[in-house]
Design a protein around this motif. Sequence first.
Motif, PDB file in Angstrom:
ATOM      1  N   ALA A   1      -1.051  66.290  66.904  1.00 27.62           N
ATOM      2  CA  ALA A   1      -1.323  68.357  67.643  1.00 27.62           C
ATOM      3  C   ALA A   1       0.185  69.231  68.387  1.00 27.62           C
ATOM      4  O   ALA A   1       0.778  68.389  68.689  1.00 27.62           O
ATOM      5  N   GLY A   2      -0.082  69.740  68.396  1.00 28.62           N
ATOM      6  CA  GLY A   2       1.322  71.243  68.101  1.00 28.62           C
ATOM      7  C   GLY A   2       1.983  71.307  66.779  1.00 28.62           C
ATOM      8  O   GLY A   2       2.779  72.118  66.871  1.00 28.62           O
ATOM      9  N   VAL A   3       1.224  70.292  65.366  1.00 28.03           N
ATOM     10  CA  VAL A   3       2.418  70.593  64.159  1.00 28.03           C
ATOM     11  C   VAL A   3       1.018  71.456  63.675  1.00 28.03           C
ATOM     12  O   VAL A   3       0.016  70.542  62.811  1.00 28.03           O
ATOM     13  N   SER A   4       2.066  72.790  62.500  1.00 28.65           N
ATOM     14  CA  SER A   4       1.034  73.516  62.282  1.00 28.65           C
ATOM     15  C   SER A   4       1.154  72.892  60.239  1.00 28.65           C
ATOM     16  O   SER A   4       1.504  72.623  60.027  1.00 28.65           O
ATOM     17  N   TYR A   5       0.174  72.945  59.733  1.00 29.31           N
ATOM     18  CA  TYR A   5      -0.661  73.235  58.706  1.00 29.31           C
ATOM     19  C   TYR A   5      -0.822  73.767  57.494  1.00 29.31           C
ATOM     20  O   TYR A   5      -1.578  75.037  58.096  1.00 29.31           O
ATOM     21  N   VAL A   6      -0.009  74.874  56.697  1.00 29.85           N
ATOM     22  CA  VAL A   6      -0.116  76.407  55.770  1.00 29.85           C
ATOM     23  C   VAL A   6       0.333  75.410  54.566  1.00 29.85           C
ATOM     24  O   VAL A   6       0.692  75.135  54.240  1.00 29.85           O
ATOM     25  N   GLY A   7      -0.750  75.120  53.905  1.00 25.95           N
ATOM     26  CA  GLY A   7      -0.844  74.539  52.147  1.00 25.95           C
ATOM     27  C   GLY A   7      -0.678  75.939  51.439  1.00 25.95           C
ATOM     28  O   GLY A   7      -0.949  77.300  51.578  1.00 25.95           O
ATOM     29  N   VAL A   8      -0.180  75.871  50.622  1.00 26.13           N
ATOM     30  CA  VAL A   8       1.079  76.575  49.570  1.00 26.13           C
ATOM     31  C   VAL A   8       1.147  76.237  48.097  1.00 26.13           C
ATOM     32  O   VAL A   8       1.555  75.332  47.649  1.00 26.13           O
ATOM     33  N   HIS A   9       0.361  76.804  47.297  1.00 26.25           N
ATOM     34  CA  HIS A   9       0.214  77.104  45.595  1.00 26.25           C
ATOM     35  C   HIS A   9       1.173  78.601  45.091  1.00 26.25           C
ATOM     36  O   HIS A   9       0.557  79.214  44.967  1.00 26.25           O
ATOM     37  N   PRO A  10       2.215  77.690  44.688  1.00 24.15           N
ATOM     38  CA  PRO A  10       2.935  78.884  44.016  1.00 24.15           C
ATOM     39  C   PRO A  10       2.364  78.715  42.449  1.00 24.15           C
ATOM     40  O   PRO A  10       3.113  77.601  42.042  1.00 24.15           O
ATOM     41  N   MET A  11       2.818  79.792  42.115  1.00 26.12           N
ATOM     42  CA  MET A  11       1.886  80.544  40.518  1.00 26.12           C
ATOM     43  C   MET A  11       3.180  80.162  39.546  1.00 26.12           C
ATOM     44  O   MET A  11       3.284  81.216  39.057  1.00 26.12           O
ATOM     45  N   ALA A  12       3.994  79.428  39.933  1.00 27.34           N
ATOM     46  CA  ALA A  12       5.248  79.296  38.887  1.00 27.34           C
ATOM     47  C   ALA A  12       5.349  78.084  38.598  1.00 27.34           C
ATOM     48  O   ALA A  12       4.838  76.989  39.232  1.00 27.34           O
TER      49      ALA A  12
END
Length: 292
Positions: A116-127
């Motif tokens: 709890a208190g830690v965020s997750y944002v997944g990223v897919h760079p198209m490179a």
Amino acid sequence: MTDAGGKQEIAIIGLGLMGGSMALALKKTGGYLITGYSPGAETRRAASKAGALDHMAGSAAEAVRNADISFFCAPPNAVIDEIRACAAFFKPGSVVSEVCGVKEEVFREITASLPAGVSYVGVHPMAGKERGGFANADENLYKNAGFILMYADDCPEESVRAIERLIRDLGSERVCRNTPAEHDRIIAYTSDLMHVASAALCRQYAAGMTLAHTAGAFRDCTRVADIDAGLWTELLLMNARHVAPVLGEYIRNLTDFKAALEHGYEGAVYGFLKTAGDNKRKINALKGVEQI
């Protein structure tokens, strides 16, 4: 979310092509304090020698301990394992991200692992490039590349904006937000199928051919066949439920075209090519992505 000198603290776990390129690009901005870690001693030496980092950690847990944003740059199963191992060490209020090319399973496993208190944002760079490793890292790899973001409904908007600011500092202002399922369904066509098709073209090749027989069409269609077989085996199997249907449709299209050629059906050949050309022009006119 900054150090005493006003710099945001970034941890990059995995310093191959993707992580190394990220480190080089962010280091050049001067606005970040970058700590990195790679399990490979040769990679650690190369990244340190290139000046890509402010500090080389002795472990992933050490790297993330004080980080405002922790980026994991490795194949999906390794990312899942590494984030689980680091779960107790993430700083409260920090953001965890990764650059995997498949998201549903990764998203599910990571969100279940974080405290709890830690965020997750997944990223897919198209490179990317055909060849990996820090030796192929490039500070301009992400310049003008599109980025796809995925996060849970309860993810703080501040966390998403922090990732978007970092993307801008990597050289891109283009971002699209998807659910993990939307991402995997679309990427099955725009990326996974392209790699399978390219690999199929190079599974055999014309006897007697030389480079004099090739031009732009051959280079464009076969570029990504120079592939990391281990990584792509993992990606394709993890996204098989989306890849298999688009691959089936592709095979049906080829089978129809083959039959038209074999029977000399000029109208069918023309119609196939005309539809493809019309659709390509529609693709070229598709709406862009959000500017950040």
